[in-house]
Design a protein around this motif. Structure first.
Motif, PDB file in Angstrom:
ATOM      1  N   UNK A  49       0.851  -1.247  -0.489  1.00  0.00           N
ATOM      2  CA  UNK A  49      -0.083  -0.003   0.334  1.00  0.00           C
ATOM      3  C   UNK A  49       0.867   1.523  -0.294  1.00  0.00           C
ATOM      4  N   UNK A  50       0.424   2.459  -0.094  1.00  0.00           N
ATOM      5  CA  UNK A  50       1.160   3.845  -0.477  1.00  0.00           C
ATOM      6  C   UNK A  50       1.656   4.419   0.899  1.00  0.00           C
ATOM      7  N   UNK A  51       0.309   4.076   2.182  1.00  0.00           N
ATOM      8  CA  UNK A  51       0.835   4.628   3.784  1.00  0.00           C
ATOM      9  C   UNK A  51      -0.600   4.077   4.216  1.00  0.00           C
ATOM     10  N   UNK A  52      -0.579   4.223   5.419  1.00  0.00           N
ATOM     11  CA  UNK A  52      -1.377   3.705   6.857  1.00  0.00           C
ATOM     12  C   UNK A  52      -2.485   5.342   6.750  1.00  0.00           C
ATOM     13  N   UNK A  53      -3.424   5.092   6.709  1.00  0.00           N
ATOM     14  CA  UNK A  53      -4.577   6.391   7.752  1.00  0.00           C
ATOM     15  C   UNK A  53      -5.491   6.156   8.181  1.00  0.00           C
ATOM     16  N   UNK A  54      -6.210   6.365   9.047  1.00  0.00           N
ATOM     17  CA  UNK A  54      -7.372   6.095  10.111  1.00  0.00           C
ATOM     18  C   UNK A  54      -7.108   4.561  10.034  1.00  0.00           C
ATOM     19  N   UNK A  55      -6.147   4.234  11.203  1.00  0.00           N
ATOM     20  CA  UNK A  55      -6.043   2.619  11.064  1.00  0.00           C
ATOM     21  C   UNK A  55      -6.299   1.477   9.832  1.00  0.00           C
TER      22      UNK A  55
END
Length: 122
Positions: free
Chosen positions: A98-104
């Motif tokens: 994935x591109x990154x982590x957001x909102x867990x």
């Protein structure tokens, strides 16, 4: 890009397994990685994710305290250590980039592995 999972198998309730996902074809250290699972007859669900830096990790509530995600950027590999396994953990486990982590959660997923089967049964 290739993601190849390994380490699945049959384990008794309460046992442990360590899944590995070997990545190739891209700069591994620049991407967040995650694990998902799909049980028979159910939708695929998020299990755990780790940021490129390894400082940030997220878990679904049902595995917190039992599973640990980690990565070795020198080996281009992400791991999922699973302890205190329960029958409800039975599923095919998939690795994802994935591109990154957001909102867990892991976002910007663009590649998946083919999965490895984990069966928890006595």
């Amino acid at each position: 890009v290739q993601l190849v999972e390994s380490g699945g198998g049959l384990v008794q309730p309460g046992g442990s397994l360590r899944l590995s996902c070997a990545a190739s074809g891209f700069t591994f250290s620049m991407y967040a990685m995650g694990w998902f699972r799909q049980a028979p007859g159910k939708e695929r669900e998020f299990v755990a994710a780790i940021a490129w830096s390894t400082d940030d990790t997220y878990y679904t509530d049902s595995v917190k305290g039992r599973f640990t995600i980690s990565r070795d950027n020198a080996k281009n590999t992400v791991y999922l250590q699973m302890n205190s396994l329960k029958p409800e953990d039975t599923a095919v486990y998939y690795c994802a980039r994935g591109s990154g982590l957001s909102y867990s959660r892991l976002y910007g997923i663009d590649y998946w592995g083919k999965g490895t089967l984990v069966t928890v049964s006595s």
